[in-house]
Design an enzyme around this catalytic site. Structure first.
Site, PDB file in Angstrom:
ATOM      1  N   ASN A  11       1.114  -1.262  -0.031  1.00  0.00           N
ATOM      2  CA  ASN A  11       0.021  -0.084  -0.048  1.00  0.00           C
ATOM      3  C   ASN A  11       0.893   1.014  -0.124  1.00  0.00           C
ATOM      4  O   ASN A  11       1.418   1.532   1.144  1.00  0.00           O
ATOM      5  CB  ASN A  11      -0.863  -0.017   1.301  1.00  0.00           C
ATOM      6  CG  ASN A  11      -1.747   1.304   1.423  1.00  0.00           C
ATOM      7  OD1 ASN A  11      -1.725   2.039   0.432  1.00  0.00           O
ATOM      8  ND2 ASN A  11      -2.286   1.510   2.392  1.00  0.00           N
ATOM      9  N   TRP A  12       1.078   1.886  -1.249  1.00  0.00           N
ATOM     10  CA  TRP A  12       1.836   2.970  -1.250  1.00  0.00           C
ATOM     11  C   TRP A  12       1.629   4.250  -0.577  1.00  0.00           C
ATOM     12  O   TRP A  12       2.271   5.258  -0.289  1.00  0.00           O
ATOM     13  CB  TRP A  12       2.261   3.381  -2.778  1.00  0.00           C
ATOM     14  CG  TRP A  12       3.298   2.158  -3.578  1.00  0.00           C
ATOM     15  CD1 TRP A  12       3.695   0.997  -2.838  1.00  0.00           C
ATOM     16  CD2 TRP A  12       3.397   1.931  -4.802  1.00  0.00           C
ATOM     17  NE1 TRP A  12       4.279   0.197  -3.881  1.00  0.00           N
ATOM     18  CE2 TRP A  12       4.414   1.021  -4.974  1.00  0.00           C
ATOM     19  CE3 TRP A  12       3.707   3.065  -5.942  1.00  0.00           C
ATOM     20  CZ2 TRP A  12       5.047   0.794  -6.119  1.00  0.00           C
ATOM     21  CZ3 TRP A  12       4.139   2.935  -7.076  1.00  0.00           C
ATOM     22  CH2 TRP A  12       4.883   1.557  -7.104  1.00  0.00           C
ATOM     23  N   LYS A  13       0.308   4.182  -0.363  1.00  0.00           N
ATOM     24  CA  LYS A  13      -0.484   5.385   0.306  1.00  0.00           C
ATOM     25  C   LYS A  13      -0.053   6.741  -0.563  1.00  0.00           C
ATOM     26  O   LYS A  13       0.193   6.682  -1.873  1.00  0.00           O
ATOM     27  CB  LYS A  13       0.239   5.672   1.639  1.00  0.00           C
ATOM     28  CG  LYS A  13      -0.145   4.395   2.619  1.00  0.00           C
ATOM     29  CD  LYS A  13      -0.072   4.674   4.104  1.00  0.00           C
ATOM     30  CE  LYS A  13      -0.244   3.146   4.895  1.00  0.00           C
ATOM     31  NZ  LYS A  13      -0.253   3.346   6.286  1.00  0.00           N
ATOM     32  N   HIS A  96      -9.589   1.765   4.507  1.00  0.00           N
ATOM     33  CA  HIS A  96      -8.494   1.936   5.227  1.00  0.00           C
ATOM     34  C   HIS A  96      -8.713   2.906   6.492  1.00  0.00           C
ATOM     35  O   HIS A  96      -9.499   3.628   6.334  1.00  0.00           O
ATOM     36  CB  HIS A  96      -7.618   2.447   4.373  1.00  0.00           C
ATOM     37  CG  HIS A  96      -6.243   2.324   5.022  1.00  0.00           C
ATOM     38  ND1 HIS A  96      -5.663   3.483   6.130  1.00  0.00           N
ATOM     39  CD2 HIS A  96      -5.045   1.635   4.929  1.00  0.00           C
ATOM     40  CE1 HIS A  96      -4.436   2.805   6.374  1.00  0.00           C
ATOM     41  NE2 HIS A  96      -4.175   1.770   5.391  1.00  0.00           N
ATOM     42  N   GLU A  98      -7.352   5.001   7.614  1.00  0.00           N
ATOM     43  CA  GLU A  98      -6.764   6.586   7.411  1.00  0.00           C
ATOM     44  C   GLU A  98      -8.126   7.439   6.620  1.00  0.00           C
ATOM     45  O   GLU A  98      -8.279   8.422   6.778  1.00  0.00           O
ATOM     46  CB  GLU A  98      -5.446   6.629   6.472  1.00  0.00           C
ATOM     47  CG  GLU A  98      -4.300   6.511   7.599  1.00  0.00           C
ATOM     48  CD  GLU A  98      -3.095   5.772   6.519  1.00  0.00           C
ATOM     49  OE1 GLU A  98      -3.180   5.762   5.303  1.00  0.00           O
ATOM     50  OE2 GLU A  98      -2.294   5.215   7.427  1.00  0.00           O
ATOM     51  N   GLU A 167      -5.922  -4.611  10.362  1.00  0.00           N
ATOM     52  CA  GLU A 167      -4.942  -3.612  10.490  1.00  0.00           C
ATOM     53  C   GLU A 167      -5.380  -2.809  11.911  1.00  0.00           C
ATOM     54  O   GLU A 167      -6.077  -1.782  11.967  1.00  0.00           O
ATOM     55  CB  GLU A 167      -4.960  -2.491   9.447  1.00  0.00           C
ATOM     56  CG  GLU A 167      -4.696  -3.161   8.147  1.00  0.00           C
ATOM     57  CD  GLU A 167      -3.854  -2.099   7.035  1.00  0.00           C
ATOM     58  OE1 GLU A 167      -2.999  -2.497   6.684  1.00  0.00           O
ATOM     59  OE2 GLU A 167      -4.631  -1.075   7.072  1.00  0.00           O
ATOM     60  N   GLY A 173       2.107   2.270  10.777  1.00  0.00           N
ATOM     61  CA  GLY A 173       2.940   3.393  10.595  1.00  0.00           C
ATOM     62  C   GLY A 173       3.628   3.677  12.165  1.00  0.00           C
ATOM     63  O   GLY A 173       4.488   4.775  12.241  1.00  0.00           O
ATOM     64  N   SER A 211       2.673  -2.084  10.283  1.00  0.00           N
ATOM     65  CA  SER A 211       4.233  -2.077  10.780  1.00  0.00           C
ATOM     66  C   SER A 211       4.653  -3.525  10.429  1.00  0.00           C
ATOM     67  O   SER A 211       5.641  -4.090  11.115  1.00  0.00           O
ATOM     68  CB  SER A 211       4.516  -1.684  12.130  1.00  0.00           C
ATOM     69  OG  SER A 211       4.185  -0.514  12.317  1.00  0.00           O
ATOM     70  N   GLY A 232       2.647  -1.149   4.324  1.00  0.00           N
ATOM     71  CA  GLY A 232       2.557   0.312   3.950  1.00  0.00           C
ATOM     72  C   GLY A 232       4.289   0.586   3.586  1.00  0.00           C
ATOM     73  O   GLY A 232       4.838   0.232   2.608  1.00  0.00           O
ATOM     74  N   GLY A 233       4.776   1.317   4.945  1.00  0.00           N
ATOM     75  CA  GLY A 233       6.345   1.613   4.610  1.00  0.00           C
ATOM     76  C   GLY A 233       7.193   0.803   4.013  1.00  0.00           C
ATOM     77  O   GLY A 233       7.900   0.970   3.299  1.00  0.00           O
TER      78      GLY A 233
END
Ligand code: PGA
Length: 250
Positions: A11-13, A96, A98, A167, A173, A211, A232-233
Site C-alpha cells: 500500500n503505497w499510500k 482503510h 486513514e 489492521e 506506521g 508495521s 505500507g512503509g
C-alpha cells in the site's frame, strides 16, 4: 487458513512520483523470479496508468487505494469502479483506517464501496481494525466484527470474493506490531464470521497489516489464519518488500 497461496499487497499510500515509481518497480521486478506468492501494489490513482504499463505481463497485480461509492456523475474528485476497471485494476483497498479517520468513512459507506468494486470485477481489500482506546477497553472483537458485518450485510451473496485486512490502527506506521498471537486471535474471529456467512469462506484471504516488515513477517505469516500482508512503509523499499515476498512464498 485460506485455500489460496499467500497474498502480499504493498500500500503505497500518498508516496511516489513518476521516477521513483519506475525505479521501485524495476527493482522489485528484478527479484520476482524467486517469488511464488500472489503480489499486488496499490498505488495513487494518478499513477495507475503508469503502473499498468510497468506491470504488464509481470507477476504483480495492480491495485487502487480507494473507490467511489457512486457509479458516475457530479461527484468532483471521485473515481468510479468502472474507471479503475479501465486500467486493469485487480484489487482496491476499501475502508482503510486513514480514510475512516480523515474522511469520516462509515461502515455503511465502506460496504457500498466494496459492492461497487465487486460489481466491476475488482477484488475489494476490506480493512478493519480497532484503535488503541478500543483495544484497551476490550472492544477489539466487537469493533472488527461490526466493521465486517456491514460488508457481509451488503455483499452476502459474493462475500467469498473479498479480501479482508486486519489492521490494528495503533500498529499502522507506528513501528508497533500486533504480536503473532494477537493477530491470530482476531483473524480467527474474522474467519469464523466469514464461515457463518458463506460456505466458501475459506477462499477469503485475511491479511495482516500494521508495521509488518522484513523482520517480523515470518512469524506473523506463520499463524494459521494470517493469509498474507498489507504493507505500507516497508513496501516502498524494494529489498524489504522482496524479502517479505520471499518469506510469504515458503
Ligand atoms: P504500515 O502501513 O505497514 O506502514 O504500518 C500499513 C497500512 O496502513 O496498510
Amino acid at each position: 487458513m485460506s485455500t489460496h497461496s499467500k497474498l502480499m499487497v504493498g500500500n503505497w499510500k500518498m508516496n511516489g512520483n513518476l521516477a521513483a515509481n519506475a525505479s521501485l518497480i524495476s527493482d522489485v521486478l528484478a527479484g520476482m523470479s524467486s517469488v511464488g506468492c500472489r503480489t499486488a501494489v496499490c498505488v495513487p490513482s494518478v499513477y495507475l496508468s503508469q503502473l499498468q504499463t510497468l506491470l504488464k505481463g509481470s507477476a504483480i497485480d495492480l491495485g487502487a487505494q480507494d473507490v467511489s461509492a457512486q457509479l458516475s456523475g457530479a461527484f468532483t474528485g471521485e473515481i468510479s469502479a468502472s474507471m479503475l476497471q479501465d486500467f486493469a485494476v485487480r484489487y482496491c483497498i476499501v475502508g482503510h483506517s486513514e480514510r475512516r479517520q480523515y474522511h469520516n468513512e462509515t461502515d455503511a459507506l465502506v460496504a457500498t464501496k466494496a459492492q461497487r468494486a465487486l460489481a466491476a470485477g475488482i477484488t475489494p481489500i476490506v480493512c478493519v481494525g480497532e484503535s488503541l482506546a478500543e483495544r484497551e477497553a476490550g472492544q477489539t472483537e466487537a469493533v472488527v466484527k461490526r466493521q465486517l458485518a456491514a460488508v457481509i450485510h451488503a455483499n452476502g451473496h459474493c462475500i467469498s470474493e473479498i479480501v479482508v485486512a486486519y489492521e490494528p490502527v495503533w500498529a499502522i506506521g507506528t513501528g508497533l506490531t500486533a504480536s503473532p498471537e494477537q493477530a491470530q486471535q482476531v483473524h480467527a474471529v474474522l474467519r469464523a464470521q466469514l464461515q457463518a456467512a458463506s460456505a466458501h469462506a475459506d477462499r477469503v484471504s485475511i491479511l495482516y497489516g500494521g508495521s509488518m516488515n522484513a523482520t517480523n513477517a515470518a512469524e506473523l505469516l506463520a499463524q494459521p489464519d494470517v493469509d498474507g500482508g498489507l504493507i505500507g512503509g516497508a513496501a516502498l523499499k524494494a529489498p524489504d518488500f522482496l524479502s517479505m515476498l520471499k518469506t510469504a512464498s515458503r
